[in-house]
Design a protein around this motif. Structure first.
Motif, PDB file in Angstrom:
ATOM      1  N   ASP A  24      71.667 -17.762  52.701  1.00 24.30           N
ATOM      2  CA  ASP A  24      71.131 -17.202  53.946  1.00 24.30           C
ATOM      3  C   ASP A  24      71.408 -15.698  54.016  1.00 24.30           C
ATOM      4  N   ARG A  25      70.450 -14.894  53.545  1.00 25.84           N
ATOM      5  CA  ARG A  25      70.616 -13.438  53.551  1.00 25.84           C
ATOM      6  C   ARG A  25      70.802 -12.886  54.961  1.00 25.84           C
ATOM      7  N   GLU A  26      70.001 -13.386  55.919  1.00 24.95           N
ATOM      8  CA  GLU A  26      70.095 -12.889  57.295  1.00 24.95           C
ATOM      9  C   GLU A  26      71.451 -13.210  57.904  1.00 24.95           C
ATOM     10  N   GLY A  27      71.922 -14.426  57.723  1.00 26.58           N
ATOM     11  CA  GLY A  27      73.234 -14.808  58.241  1.00 26.58           C
ATOM     12  C   GLY A  27      74.346 -14.012  57.590  1.00 26.58           C
ATOM     13  N   PHE A  28      74.191 -13.740  56.306  1.00 28.91           N
ATOM     14  CA  PHE A  28      75.177 -12.951  55.570  1.00 28.91           C
ATOM     15  C   PHE A  28      75.232 -11.537  56.126  1.00 28.91           C
ATOM     16  N   GLN A  29      74.071 -10.902  56.272  1.00 29.29           N
ATOM     17  CA  GLN A  29      74.022  -9.542  56.802  1.00 29.29           C
ATOM     18  C   GLN A  29      74.568  -9.481  58.227  1.00 29.29           C
ATOM     19  N   ALA A  30      74.338 -10.524  59.004  1.00 28.32           N
ATOM     20  CA  ALA A  30      74.771 -10.539  60.399  1.00 28.32           C
ATOM     21  C   ALA A  30      76.292 -10.516  60.535  1.00 28.32           C
ATOM     22  N   VAL A  31      77.010 -11.025  59.571  1.00 26.85           N
ATOM     23  CA  VAL A  31      78.476 -11.069  59.664  1.00 26.85           C
ATOM     24  C   VAL A  31      79.126  -9.807  59.088  1.00 26.85           C
ATOM     25  N   LEU A  32      78.343  -8.951  58.447  1.00 21.09           N
ATOM     26  CA  LEU A  32      78.884  -7.719  57.873  1.00 21.09           C
ATOM     27  C   LEU A  32      78.739  -6.564  58.859  1.00 21.09           C
ATOM     28  N   ALA A  33      79.804  -5.787  58.992  1.00 23.23           N
ATOM     29  CA  ALA A  33      79.753  -4.599  59.852  1.00 23.23           C
ATOM     30  C   ALA A  33      78.896  -3.522  59.188  1.00 23.23           C
ATOM     31  N   PRO A  34      78.287  -2.646  59.970  1.00 23.90           N
ATOM     32  CA  PRO A  34      77.603  -1.498  59.378  1.00 23.90           C
ATOM     33  C   PRO A  34      78.597  -0.709  58.520  1.00 23.90           C
ATOM     34  N   GLY A  35      78.167  -0.289  57.360  1.00 20.61           N
ATOM     35  CA  GLY A  35      79.040   0.465  56.473  1.00 20.61           C
ATOM     36  C   GLY A  35      80.072  -0.376  55.743  1.00 20.61           C
ATOM     37  N   VAL A  36      79.864  -1.691  55.703  1.00 17.28           N
ATOM     38  CA  VAL A  36      80.804  -2.573  54.997  1.00 17.28           C
ATOM     39  C   VAL A  36      81.047  -2.069  53.572  1.00 17.28           C
ATOM     40  N   THR A  37      82.268  -2.244  53.090  1.00 16.53           N
ATOM     41  CA  THR A  37      82.605  -1.888  51.720  1.00 16.53           C
ATOM     42  C   THR A  37      83.111  -3.132  51.010  1.00 16.53           C
ATOM     43  N   MET A  38      83.082  -3.080  49.673  1.00 21.33           N
ATOM     44  CA  MET A  38      83.574  -4.226  48.905  1.00 21.33           C
ATOM     45  C   MET A  38      84.020  -3.789  47.531  1.00 21.33           C
ATOM     46  N   SER A  39      84.832  -4.640  46.906  1.00 25.61           N
ATOM     47  CA  SER A  39      85.221  -4.409  45.515  1.00 25.61           C
ATOM     48  C   SER A  39      85.179  -5.721  44.753  1.00 25.61           C
ATOM     49  N   ASP A  40      84.921  -5.599  43.467  1.00 31.34           N
ATOM     50  CA  ASP A  40      84.884  -6.736  42.547  1.00 31.34           C
ATOM     51  C   ASP A  40      85.823  -6.408  41.395  1.00 31.34           C
ATOM     52  N   ASP A  41      86.837  -7.230  41.206  1.00 31.01           N
ATOM     53  CA  ASP A  41      87.853  -6.996  40.168  1.00 31.01           C
ATOM     54  C   ASP A  41      88.424  -5.583  40.227  1.00 31.01           C
ATOM     55  N   GLY A  42      88.660  -5.086  41.454  1.00 33.85           N
ATOM     56  CA  GLY A  42      89.316  -3.805  41.637  1.00 33.85           C
ATOM     57  C   GLY A  42      88.414  -2.586  41.608  1.00 33.85           C
ATOM     58  N   SER A  43      87.112  -2.771  41.359  1.00 38.86           N
ATOM     59  CA  SER A  43      86.175  -1.640  41.334  1.00 38.86           C
ATOM     60  C   SER A  43      85.255  -1.713  42.542  1.00 38.86           C
ATOM     61  N   ASP A  44      85.187  -0.633  43.310  1.00 39.00           N
ATOM     62  CA  ASP A  44      84.276  -0.608  44.450  1.00 39.00           C
ATOM     63  C   ASP A  44      82.837  -0.720  43.966  1.00 39.00           C
ATOM     64  N   ARG A  45      82.065  -1.476  44.700  1.00 39.25           N
ATOM     65  CA  ARG A  45      80.652  -1.708  44.382  1.00 39.25           C
ATOM     66  C   ARG A  45      79.811  -1.476  45.626  1.00 39.25           C
ATOM     67  N   ASP A  46      78.522  -1.277  45.426  1.00 39.73           N
ATOM     68  CA  ASP A  46      77.584  -1.204  46.534  1.00 39.73           C
ATOM     69  C   ASP A  46      77.370  -2.634  47.044  1.00 39.73           C
ATOM     70  N   PRO A  47      77.720  -2.918  48.292  1.00 40.61           N
ATOM     71  CA  PRO A  47      77.634  -4.299  48.774  1.00 40.61           C
ATOM     72  C   PRO A  47      76.232  -4.905  48.685  1.00 40.61           C
ATOM     73  N   ALA A  48      75.192  -4.133  48.998  1.00 43.30           N
ATOM     74  CA  ALA A  48      73.829  -4.674  48.967  1.00 43.30           C
ATOM     75  C   ALA A  48      73.415  -5.038  47.547  1.00 43.30           C
ATOM     76  N   GLU A  49      73.646  -4.129  46.613  1.00 43.89           N
ATOM     77  CA  GLU A  49      73.293  -4.413  45.217  1.00 43.89           C
ATOM     78  C   GLU A  49      74.110  -5.567  44.662  1.00 43.89           C
ATOM     79  N   TRP A  50      75.417  -5.570  44.917  1.00 44.76           N
ATOM     80  CA  TRP A  50      76.303  -6.602  44.382  1.00 44.76           C
ATOM     81  C   TRP A  50      75.927  -7.985  44.913  1.00 44.76           C
ATOM     82  N   THR A  51      75.706  -8.079  46.234  1.00 44.19           N
ATOM     83  CA  THR A  51      75.411  -9.403  46.786  1.00 44.19           C
ATOM     84  C   THR A  51      74.061  -9.932  46.297  1.00 44.19           C
ATOM     85  N   GLU A  52      73.097  -9.061  46.115  1.00 44.69           N
ATOM     86  CA  GLU A  52      71.814  -9.549  45.583  1.00 44.69           C
ATOM     87  C   GLU A  52      71.994 -10.050  44.154  1.00 44.69           C
ATOM     88  N   ARG A  53      72.714  -9.293  43.327  1.00 41.63           N
ATOM     89  CA  ARG A  53      72.893  -9.637  41.911  1.00 41.63           C
ATOM     90  C   ARG A  53      73.852 -10.800  41.694  1.00 41.63           C
TER      91      ARG A  53
END
Length: 107
Positions: A24-53
């Motif tokens: 559920d992309r819409e539900g996922f986006q709804a729970v994220l704050a504007p400007g959300v940040t994330m990391s994968d294995d210690g490296s910051d990633r672009d949340p939109a690109e990472w979640t799609e991939r």
């Protein structure tokens, strides 16, 4: 035995896992704050690109094995069509009812 989504303590984390498992992309986006940040294995990633991939395109699923007392850290069996299944750790920073940062990596 995995925890059910209803057993997850934090409402934002529960909504995150629910959205991932439902694709559920819409539900996922709804729970994220504007400007959300994330990391994968210690490296910051672009949340939109990472979640799609890593989540939506390869049909990811999370089976939560355990959660911290505050519900903001999880250990889960994470599976997607690209990588198969792996044991992962997740940490969430929540403000109000929105996730402002999430971090994941192999557990």
């Amino acid at each position: 035995m995995p925890l059910t989504v209803d057993q997850l303590i934090d409402p934002a984390v529960r909504a995150f896992v629910t959205a991932v498992n439902a694709g559920d992309r819409e539900g996922f986006q709804a729970v994220l704050a504007p400007g959300v940040t994330m990391s994968d294995d210690g490296s910051d990633r672009d949340p939109a690109e990472w979640t799609e991939r890593e989540v939506f395109a390869p049909h990811a699923r999370m089976a939560v094995e355990s959660q911290s007392e505050d519900g903001l850290s999880l250990v889960a069996r994470y599976r997607n069509d690209t990588w198969g299944e792996m044991r992962t750790a997740w940490r969430f920073t929540v403000s109000g009812d929105a996730i402002t940062r999430f971090e994941t990596g192999q557990a």
